[in-house]
Design a protein around this motif. Structure first.
Motif, mmCIF file in Angstrom:
data_model
loop_
_atom_site.group_PDB
_atom_site.id
_atom_site.type_symbol
_atom_site.label_atom_id
_atom_site.label_comp_id
_atom_site.label_asym_id
_atom_site.label_seq_id
_atom_site.Cartn_x
_atom_site.Cartn_y
_atom_site.Cartn_z
ATOM 1 N N LEU A 72 -19.669 -14.402 13.949
ATOM 2 C CA LEU A 72 -20.896 -13.981 14.636
ATOM 3 C C LEU A 72 -20.595 -13.281 15.963
ATOM 4 C CD1 LEU A 72 -22.998 -17.155 13.844
ATOM 5 C CD2 LEU A 72 -23.513 -14.847 13.045
ATOM 6 N N PHE A 73 -19.610 -13.783 16.717
ATOM 7 C CA PHE A 73 -19.215 -13.099 17.961
ATOM 8 C C PHE A 73 -18.742 -11.679 17.648
ATOM 9 C CE2 PHE A 73 -18.430 -17.371 20.140
ATOM 10 C CZ PHE A 73 -19.463 -17.189 21.060
ATOM 11 N N ASN A 74 -17.936 -11.537 16.592
ATOM 12 C CA ASN A 74 -17.429 -10.215 16.210
ATOM 13 C C ASN A 74 -18.541 -9.316 15.686
ATOM 14 O OD1 ASN A 74 -14.267 -9.755 16.228
ATOM 15 N ND2 ASN A 74 -14.606 -11.932 15.855
ATOM 16 N N ALA A 75 -19.507 -9.910 14.973
ATOM 17 C CA ALA A 75 -20.649 -9.126 14.493
ATOM 18 C C ALA A 75 -21.433 -8.573 15.680
ATOM 19 C CB ALA A 75 -21.550 -9.990 13.617
ATOM 20 N N ALA A 76 -21.572 -9.379 16.718
ATOM 21 C CA ALA A 76 -22.271 -8.925 17.925
ATOM 22 C C ALA A 76 -21.505 -7.779 18.593
ATOM 23 C CB ALA A 76 -22.440 -10.091 18.899
ATOM 24 N N LEU A 77 -20.185 -7.897 18.676
ATOM 25 C CA LEU A 77 -19.375 -6.867 19.318
ATOM 26 C C LEU A 77 -19.424 -5.538 18.567
ATOM 27 C CD1 LEU A 77 -16.222 -8.976 20.274
ATOM 28 C CD2 LEU A 77 -17.847 -7.939 21.868
ATOM 29 N N VAL A 78 -19.423 -5.607 17.249
ATOM 30 C CA VAL A 78 -19.450 -4.395 16.417
ATOM 31 C C VAL A 78 -20.700 -3.564 16.689
ATOM 32 C CG1 VAL A 78 -19.809 -3.634 14.025
ATOM 33 C CG2 VAL A 78 -17.955 -5.203 14.561
ATOM 34 N N ARG A 79 -21.782 -4.229 17.086
ATOM 35 C CA ARG A 79 -23.063 -3.547 17.315
ATOM 36 C C ARG A 79 -23.161 -2.936 18.712
ATOM 37 N NH1 ARG A 79 -22.967 -6.628 13.245
ATOM 38 N NH2 ARG A 79 -24.444 -6.462 11.510
ATOM 39 N N LYS A 80 -22.060 -2.967 19.442
ATOM 40 C CA LYS A 80 -21.936 -2.308 20.755
ATOM 41 C C LYS A 80 -23.102 -2.634 21.705
ATOM 42 C CE LYS A 80 -19.152 1.600 19.143
ATOM 43 N NZ LYS A 80 -18.776 0.994 17.873
ATOM 44 N N PRO A 81 -23.282 -3.913 22.014
ATOM 45 C CA PRO A 81 -24.364 -4.306 22.931
ATOM 46 C C PRO A 81 -24.017 -3.977 24.385
ATOM 47 C CG PRO A 81 -23.055 -6.207 22.355
ATOM 48 C CD PRO A 81 -22.493 -5.065 21.561
ATOM 49 N N ASP A 82 -24.982 -4.171 25.253
ATOM 50 C CA ASP A 82 -24.766 -3.884 26.675
ATOM 51 C C ASP A 82 -23.863 -4.928 27.341
ATOM 52 O OD1 ASP A 82 -26.400 -1.658 26.465
ATOM 53 O OD2 ASP A 82 -28.216 -2.825 26.885
ATOM 54 N N TYR A 103 -30.660 -11.398 4.084
ATOM 55 C CA TYR A 103 -30.052 -10.489 5.050
ATOM 56 C C TYR A 103 -28.983 -9.599 4.422
ATOM 57 C CZ TYR A 103 -27.248 -8.822 8.955
ATOM 58 O OH TYR A 103 -26.548 -8.032 9.817
ATOM 59 N N TYR A 104 -28.986 -8.322 4.773
ATOM 60 C CA TYR A 104 -27.983 -7.368 4.304
ATOM 61 C C TYR A 104 -27.269 -6.783 5.518
ATOM 62 C CZ TYR A 104 -25.826 -3.400 1.943
ATOM 63 O OH TYR A 104 -24.919 -2.495 1.443
ATOM 64 N N ASP A 105 -25.978 -7.059 5.625
ATOM 65 C CA ASP A 105 -25.182 -6.583 6.761
ATOM 66 C C ASP A 105 -24.641 -5.190 6.444
ATOM 67 O OD1 ASP A 105 -23.550 -6.158 8.889
ATOM 68 O OD2 ASP A 105 -22.380 -7.994 8.696
ATOM 69 N N ALA A 106 -25.350 -4.184 6.902
ATOM 70 C CA ALA A 106 -24.950 -2.800 6.637
ATOM 71 C C ALA A 106 -24.181 -2.191 7.805
ATOM 72 C CB ALA A 106 -26.193 -1.957 6.345
ATOM 73 N N ILE A 107 -23.955 -2.967 8.867
ATOM 74 C CA ILE A 107 -23.340 -2.416 10.079
ATOM 75 C C ILE A 107 -21.884 -2.854 10.245
ATOM 76 C CG2 ILE A 107 -23.465 -2.371 12.603
ATOM 77 C CD1 ILE A 107 -26.499 -2.546 12.339
ATOM 78 N N THR A 108 -21.603 -4.126 10.049
ATOM 79 C CA THR A 108 -20.219 -4.585 10.179
ATOM 80 C C THR A 108 -19.359 -3.925 9.107
ATOM 81 O OG1 THR A 108 -21.045 -6.756 10.898
ATOM 82 C CG2 THR A 108 -18.720 -6.607 10.293
ATOM 83 N N PRO A 109 -18.247 -3.297 9.482
ATOM 84 C CA PRO A 109 -17.372 -2.710 8.465
ATOM 85 C C PRO A 109 -16.814 -3.818 7.571
ATOM 86 C CG PRO A 109 -16.550 -2.252 10.694
ATOM 87 C CD PRO A 109 -17.711 -3.151 10.835
ATOM 88 N N GLY A 146 -12.532 -7.693 13.125
ATOM 89 C CA GLY A 146 -13.885 -7.132 13.170
ATOM 90 C C GLY A 146 -14.363 -6.554 11.859
ATOM 91 N N GLU A 147 -13.794 -7.018 10.723
ATOM 92 C CA GLU A 147 -14.140 -6.447 9.427
ATOM 93 C C GLU A 147 -14.637 -7.491 8.433
ATOM 94 O OE1 GLU A 147 -11.198 -2.564 9.568
ATOM 95 O OE2 GLU A 147 -10.675 -4.193 8.192
#
Length: 643
Positions: free
Chosen positions: A82-92, A280-286, A257-258
């Motif tokens: 979950l931490f890596n999923a958050a990072l992949v989405r390039k938050p502030d 849920y469908y994770d279309a963002i995390t590689p 991160g994959e």
């Protein structure tokens, strides 16, 4: 006595309050998770995220919820995902999330009582990722050198031999590079955790063992330990050592991160047991290099699977050699199904003690060779029906899920197709089935095909066709993953017209004739597998027969089957059979024969074959039909000499 009773009562109240507090914390944590998942759902459209930065905030909070469930090992791994999923989405707040991820990794090392508690697992992942990128760059370079199939069939044989050589060499290189990377990680984890308590071996399974792996594949693995340690008083401590090694290993992989969120079986995002919570469908995390997921039908990694409602027993894949071998035969662990049992018979050495792995490999081979004898020797029972896999049932399921007759039409339509289900598995699964049936020990799918020929089970001609089909399946998968930069199996099929012929995306990728030969070979190998392994009945022929007819006609044009035999079969067909044949050939297989949409004389087709050509007169929906005589089918097979 009164004083003792008073102390007892006070102690009981303290324990009761502690349990109540623990239950309250558990409920608070669950309620928090549910609320966050519902919030995520509210900002998704069609179960997909529309605002990744908003999603990142939710994943960050969810990660903290799972971090609070320490020392639960699976919860800690989920927290890292979950931490890596958050990072992949390039938050502030990237810096804050990265800091929390570092804290989580340090916390795990403290719990594991690691020798190197100051080790930076995030930094170590970065070094590993550099090796992964190098492996992928090499694959991309080789794929660019692969040629499309030539337009003339005369030049095709040379092209086919060259393609098999290049693809087999490439798959061997990927398997070796992948294994080396996993070995580096395992040895790093052992170094971080501290002194080994016993001998061990990290063992790879699945596509890695078959040398079909990609640079974006899951790592399916087990850890075997030396026999005899189960009798030691510290056996549980030894298991705990390797459990923490497995956790550290997973964190290093997750920090690449994959690892997509969907494979982690989060109860309110992707709960396969409750439909309303599987959305849920994770279309963002590689989706790239990762571990096998935690969903109940996966879990082929050392930590295994937790109990579920349908499978209320724990599967842990960290065991002494003899105990691991019992997974192939024990009444309880057979419930894990065909895939685990089959994978344990086709493995490869990754790291640790090679001699110990060799002992395990030989034991698993003996199980495959004679499961009844081995079950009697190891488990002190004799039950010839208790085999490590029910071939018939599994082949039936594989045919239903990956049968070429269900999939061939769909590869000729526009829209999304799943290349793993429609191209890769329809060939590889059935090669594996034949390998199991004929007790072939070699691991590589390419070598299995050659061994089938050496044993006289397939002809030299068909051996070449099968090797080429394997090469095409591996090539398509590698090219799609390379283009999409991840393990994404959906390919958008676009039909375009080239020189008056409709061509699909796959044909543009590998060449027109290559696709023809691939499709024909897939159907033929499935027929052989089903007949040999299942003692195929005429009912199965009813399913396969109409899909074979267009290919047999193609063989007429290729001078592999006499037109008189084909005409004889065709004339015996009912009107429904003929409509089915016409529909299938014109509807989605006509392009194999280089035909236009309207039948017209072709000067290069001999007159005898021209009579067959005129059969293409009308189309119709595919009806339910009866099967032809077995004798008719045998006549065709005898002429084609597929065996």
């Amino acid at each position: 006595m009164q004083k003792i009773r008073s102390h007892f009562v006070c102690g009981f109240i303290v324990v009761k309050k502690a349990h109540a507090m623990e239950y309250k914390c558990e409920m608070d944590s669950t309620n928090q998770e549910m609320a966050l998942c519902e919030k995520l759902r509210s900002i998704c459209k069609n179960n997909k995220e529309e605002k990744p930065k908003e999603s990142a905030k939710i994943f960050h909070k969810l990660a903290q919820v799972y971090r609070s469930r320490s020392p639960d090992k699976i919860a800690l791994i989920r927290s890292a995902v979950l931490f890596n999923a958050a990072l992949v989405r390039k938050p502030d707040n990237v810096g804050e999330i990265r800091k929390d991820l570092h804290k989580l990794c340090s916390h795990v090392l403290e719990l594991a009582d690691a020798k190197q508690k100051k080790a930076d697992l995030v930094q170590e992942s970065g070094a590993i990722f550099a090796k992964v990128k190098k492996m992928r760059s090499h694959v991309d370079m080789v794929l660019k050198k692969l040629e499309l199939s030539p337009k003339s069939k005369e030049a095709f044989e040379n092209h086919s031999n060259k393609k098999v050589k290049m693809m087999e060499d490439l798959q061997n290189t990927i398997a070796n590079d992948f294994t080396t990377i996993m070995k580096v990680i395992m040895e790093l984890c052992i170094s971080i955790k501290g002194t080994l308590p016993c001998k061990y071996a990290l063992v790879g399974m699945g596509s890695l063992a078959r040398k079909e792996i990609t640079p974006n594949s899951d790592f399916e693995n087990i850890i075997i330990l030396e026999d005899g340690i189960e009798k030691q008083g510290n056996y549980e401590e030894i298991l705990e050592y390797f459990r923490w090694v497995a956790v550290i290993f997973q964190l290093i992989i997750v920090n690449l991160g994959e690892t997509i969120v969907a494979v982690m079986d989060f109860p309110y995002l992707n709960n396969y047991k409750e439909e309303k919570y599987n959305w849920y469908y994770d279309a963002i995390t590689p989706r790239g290099l990762s571990f096998d997921g935690l969903v109940p039908f996966a879990c082929k990694s050392a930590l295994g699977r937790e109990p579920t409602e349908n499978k209320p027993w724990k599967t842990e894949l960290i065991k002494p050699v003899s105990k691991m071998l019992e997974y192939l035969q024990s009444d309880e662990d057979l419930k894990n199904g065909y895939h685990l049992a089959d994978m344990l018979t086709k493995t490869c050495f990754v790291a640790g003690d090679k001699k110990m792995y060799d002992a395990f490999d030989e034991g698993s081979w003996m199980f495959m060779k004679d499961p009844a004898e081995m079950s009697q020797r190891m488990l002190k029972i004799h039950n010839p029906d208790l085999s490590y896999v029910n071939f018939s049932k599994q082949l039936e399921e594989d045919l239903e899920n990956f049968g070429a007759m269900q999939k061939s039409a769909q590869t000729r339509t526009e829209g999304l197709i799943n290349i793993k289900r429609k191209i890769y598995r329809p060939i590889t699964l059935f090669v594996t089935a034949l390998s199991r049936h004929y007790k072939i020990k070699t691991k590589s799918s390419f070598d299995q095909v050659r061994e089938l020929h050496r044993l006289g089970e397939i002809s030299e001609s068909f051996c070449k066709k099968l090797l080429f089909a394997l090469s095409i399946a591996c090539e398509v998968r590698l090219k799609v993953y390379s283009e999409k930069q991840g393990q994404k199996d959906d390919l958008k099929q676009n039909l375009t017209t080239e020189n008056g012929v409709k061509v699909t995306s796959i044909e543009r990728m590998i060449g027109h004739i290559s696709y023809i030969e691939f499709a024909k070979t897939v159907i033929h190998v499935q027929r052989i597998a089903m007949r040999e392994v299942r003692n195929m009945t005429i009912i199965t022929e009813r399913v396969l027969f109409p899909f074979m007819l267009p290919f047999w006609f193609s063989d007429v044009l290729d001078d592999q089957l006499s037109s008189s035999t084909f005409v004889q079969i065709y004339n015996k067909l009912s009107e429904q059979h003929r409509h089915a044949f016409n529909y299938l050939t014109y509807g989605h297989l006509g392009h194999f024969l280089f035909l236009d949409s309207t039948p017209a004389p072709h000067t290069n087709i001999p007159k005898a074959k021209q009579n067959v050509y005129t059969f293409f007169s009308q189309g119709a929906d595919v009806p339910i039909f009866d099967a032809p005589d077995e004798k008719d089918l045998q006549n065709i097979e005898n002429e084609l000499v597929f065996r």
